[in-house]
Motif scaffolding. Structure first.
Motif: not given
Length: 458
Positions: A351-359, A361-374
């Motif tokens: 199971l993968n759950l992700g959230a992504e935020y595009t900065f 002020l500089y849209r070529k930079l993104k931040f991500g949070a990913l939770s993985t459960t096997r």
């Protein structure tokens, strides 16, 4: 081929903490737009371009993974490499460094052929892969018995678990936009089974008295491997015939099954996106099931065990392995129950759950949070990963990620070069830390992921 089943449980575990390989998809690359294999982690994620993988080199990963550390089992004594059984290795130090259970898990997913392309109103993928799962969990008490040798004491060696599966799969995937915000995807997998072994040693309470030893055991092995038969031996003290190993005469297809990957991506606005997927939701029906079992809980008396360490001289690696050759076989005296017919097992789902935020002020930079459960019963594990992802130009992108989970802290990254007609990436989810002089990581978590692909289209 003859093998000692119970010897393999401990010895393969010790060896595999030092030399263990598996291939999978790099979680640190989940939010890297130019990583061609994101569809393996979420089938709703399509690529900007089509691609064809170099055979067997499109997504190659070599890794170590587990809760046990190499340095907990392999020591350097007077300049020589030896195991924890060497009498010059402190018993208290060895046992204090171990957790209640030492786990090792490997996941094999080698892409033989892969391709992706835009058509039919969405993005499509075709893949042929060889896959396998191997998991092993051994309690601390087992290693205490091995290390201390025979003493007048009680050892509770329960909850020993081992599971291994091997299969091939053909995957057909499709993803598409439902509207401007929601995208969904699914992959259908046709599975061809090679073999499965599931060993559950639920109970082993060993009481070593002055004049006699008593063992109370409960264990079952289900083995679905073509051509496998059990080899038996007789306990000279009890007269009981027990399974001591196995013979495998040939290999081949031994089952069929199906599985699905399901995923979705929801874009809240131009800055935020959320995603979820569940992978390997399916089963394999195996053609046969060779069973070895204690037939419930059994009690017997014996003095066969000889987990002794020679205190007069240090043991070399080969001698130490030979000393344990038959002793685990005698601990669980299983009966050969024969072939019990076909059986069905579920795949270990992820199971993968992700959230992504595009900065902004500089849209070529993104931040991500990913939770993985096997999700895999006793071998379930989790990983939570924070990443920064940047694509400063059309031909290069990179990600860096910090993670914490069942296997501890880790640092991952990916470097991705994607010029017209050529894509090359180098990545890791677990950057190796300190290495032994033989080049083996002292931690059991390290990997390097490499891929070579040919992109096409826009």
């Amino acid at each position: 081929m003859k093998t000692s089943i119970y010897r393999s449980l401990a010895l393969a575990f010790i060896s595999a903490t030092a030399y263990n390989t598996y291939a999978q998809n790099t979680e640190s690359a989940y939010f890297n737009d130019e990583y061609m294999y994101r569809f393996k982690m979420n089938p709703a994620i399509g690529n900007n371009r089509g691609f064809v993988a170099f055979p067997a080199l499109g997504n190659l990963d070599i890794a170590l993974s587990g809760t046990a550390k190499v340095k907990d089992f392999i020591y350097n004594v007077n300049g020589r490499t030896t195991t924890f059984l060497n009498p010059q290795v402190s018993t208290s130090k060895f046992l204090n460094d171990l957790g209640s259970n030492s786990r090792l898990g490997t996941n094999l997913n080698v892409g033989i052929l892969s391709a992706g392309f835009n058509a039919f109103g969405g993005y499509n993928t075709i893949s042929i892969s060889a896959r396998g799962d191997v998991n092993l969990s051994l309690p601390k008490e087992l290693f205490r018995l091995m290390k201390q040798g025979l003493q007048n004491d009680t050892y509770d060696i329960s909850d020993v678990r081992a599971n291994a599966s091997a299969w091939a799969e053909i995957g057909l995937g499709h993803s598409r936009d439902i509207n401007k915000r929601l995208r969904i995807g699914a992959t259908l997998k046709i599975l061809v089974g090679g073999g499965n072994v599931d060993a559950k040693f639920n109970k082993a309470k060993l009481t070593l008295g002055t004049d006699n030893w008593t063992a109370v055991t409960n264990a079952t092995i289900n083995a679905s491997v073509k051509g496998l038969t059990y080899k038996t031996d007789t306990n000279s003290h009890t007269g009981h015939e027990y399974v001591s190993g196995a013979d495998i005469d040939g290999t081949g297809i031994n089952g069929f099954g199906t599985a699905f990957d399901l995923g979705a991506v929801y874009r809240l606005n131009k800055d935020w996106a959320f995603s979820a997927s569940i992978l390997d939701l399916g089963f394999i029906s195996w053609s046969n099931n060779m069973v070895a079992s204690t037939n419930g809980t059994q009690t017997f008396e014996t003095d066969r065990y000889s987990f002794n360490v020679d205190n007069d001289k240090p043991n070399n690696f080969s001698d130490e392995l030979d000393k344990m050759k038959d002793q685990l076989s005698a601990l669980y005296e299983l009966n050969d129950m024969g072939n019990r017919g076909s059986r069905t097992t579920a795949l270990a789902a992820t199971l993968n759950l992700g959230a992504e935020y595009t900065f902004p002020l500089y849209r070529k930079l993104k931040f991500g949070a990913l939770s993985t459960t096997r999700i895999n019963g006793s071998f379930t594990w989790t990983d939570f990963r924070l990443s920064a992802n940047v694509a400063p130009c059309k031909v290069f992108s990179a990600s860096a990620a910090a993670a914490y989970g069942t296997f501890g802290f880790s640092f991952g990254w990916i470097l991705n070069v994607h010029v017209p007609g050529f894509n090359l990436f180098l990545a890791t989810d677990h950057t190796p830390g300190k290495l032994a002089k033989q080049g083996v990581p002292l931690s059991s978590n390290a990997n390097i992921n490499f891929g070579l692909n040919i992109p096409f289209g826009h």
